[in-house]
Design an enzyme around this catalytic site. Structure first.
Site, PDB file in Angstrom:
ATOM      1  N   HIS A  22      49.891  48.267  45.786  1.00 20.68           N
ATOM      2  CA  HIS A  22      49.249  47.629  44.637  1.00 20.68           C
ATOM      3  C   HIS A  22      49.897  46.278  44.349  1.00 20.68           C
ATOM      4  O   HIS A  22      51.107  46.173  44.246  1.00 20.68           O
ATOM      5  CB  HIS A  22      49.372  48.538  43.415  1.00 20.68           C
ATOM      6  CG  HIS A  22      48.786  47.946  42.187  1.00 20.68           C
ATOM      7  ND1 HIS A  22      49.545  47.613  41.097  1.00 20.68           N
ATOM      8  CD2 HIS A  22      47.521  47.605  41.884  1.00 20.68           C
ATOM      9  CE1 HIS A  22      48.761  47.108  40.164  1.00 20.68           C
ATOM     10  NE2 HIS A  22      47.528  47.085  40.623  1.00 20.68           N
ATOM     11  N   ASP A  64      42.284  44.925  43.076  1.00 16.50           N
ATOM     12  CA  ASP A  64      43.055  45.152  41.859  1.00 16.50           C
ATOM     13  C   ASP A  64      42.136  45.114  40.634  1.00 16.50           C
ATOM     14  O   ASP A  64      41.352  44.180  40.479  1.00 16.50           O
ATOM     15  CB  ASP A  64      44.126  44.071  41.736  1.00 16.50           C
ATOM     16  CG  ASP A  64      45.178  44.362  40.698  1.00 16.50           C
ATOM     17  OD1 ASP A  64      44.932  45.170  39.779  1.00 16.50           O
ATOM     18  OD2 ASP A  64      46.267  43.778  40.788  1.00 16.50           O
ATOM     19  N   TYR A 112      48.464  27.514  50.093  1.00 16.94           N
ATOM     20  CA  TYR A 112      49.424  27.658  51.196  1.00 16.94           C
ATOM     21  C   TYR A 112      50.691  28.380  50.736  1.00 16.94           C
ATOM     22  O   TYR A 112      51.202  29.252  51.443  1.00 16.94           O
ATOM     23  CB  TYR A 112      49.807  26.292  51.767  1.00 16.94           C
ATOM     24  CG  TYR A 112      48.728  25.585  52.551  1.00 16.94           C
ATOM     25  CD1 TYR A 112      47.703  26.273  53.190  1.00 16.94           C
ATOM     26  CD2 TYR A 112      48.747  24.202  52.674  1.00 16.94           C
ATOM     27  CE1 TYR A 112      46.736  25.606  53.919  1.00 16.94           C
ATOM     28  CE2 TYR A 112      47.784  23.529  53.402  1.00 16.94           C
ATOM     29  CZ  TYR A 112      46.776  24.237  54.016  1.00 16.94           C
ATOM     30  OH  TYR A 112      45.815  23.580  54.745  1.00 16.94           O
TER      31      TYR A 112
END
Length: 141
Positions: A22, A64, A112
């Site tokens: 998670h 999530d 990034y």
């Protein structure tokens, strides 16, 4: 061979998806994404596009429910490139997981930096520009 696992999901990718917990994040990078220089855990799926990989992953990967769970790399200001693939991603997200909350945008260099901290990066052969996705894993309920 296993049943009900999309054939595009390689054994290596399946292992990584199972290892993730998670809150862990996964990047699906387009063909231009610098995956190897961003993260030590890179799964190569050259020859496949991001939409088909994203769709297959969502069959196994719970998003999530407690926070924003899907992100796209924002276009560089002034870049006029068209991004019709984003509409396709939106449709796939809505169809693939009821907890999909829509995409949020992350500035290129911030994306990034987040990719460097992601659990893994899936490197694809996607030719569309700005076709990178970052998703956050949730729990199976």
């Amino acid at each position: 061979m296993l049943k009900n696992i999309p054939s595009i999901i390689s054994p290596e990718l399946l292992k990584v998806l199972m290892e993730m917990g998670h809150g862990d994040e996964l990047v699906i990078g387009d063909g231009n994404f610098p995956a190897a220089s961003m993260n030590d855990r890179v799964i190569r799926l050259d020859g496949h596009g991001v939409p088909e990989i994203f769709e297959a992953i969502l069959k196994l990967f719970p998003l999530d429910i407690y926070s924003d769970n899907a992100f796209l790399m924002e276009k560089v200001p002034g870049d006029k490139v068209e991004t019709p693939i984003w509409k396709e991603y939106e449709t796939l997200g809505k169809q693939g997981d009821p907890n999909f909350k829509g995409f949020h945008f992350i500035e290129r260099y911030a994306f990034y930096e987040r990719a460097k901290k992601a659990y893994a990066i899936v490197a694809t052969g996607e030719t569309a520009l700005y076709a990178n996705i970052l998703i956050k894993k949730g729990v199976v309920v």
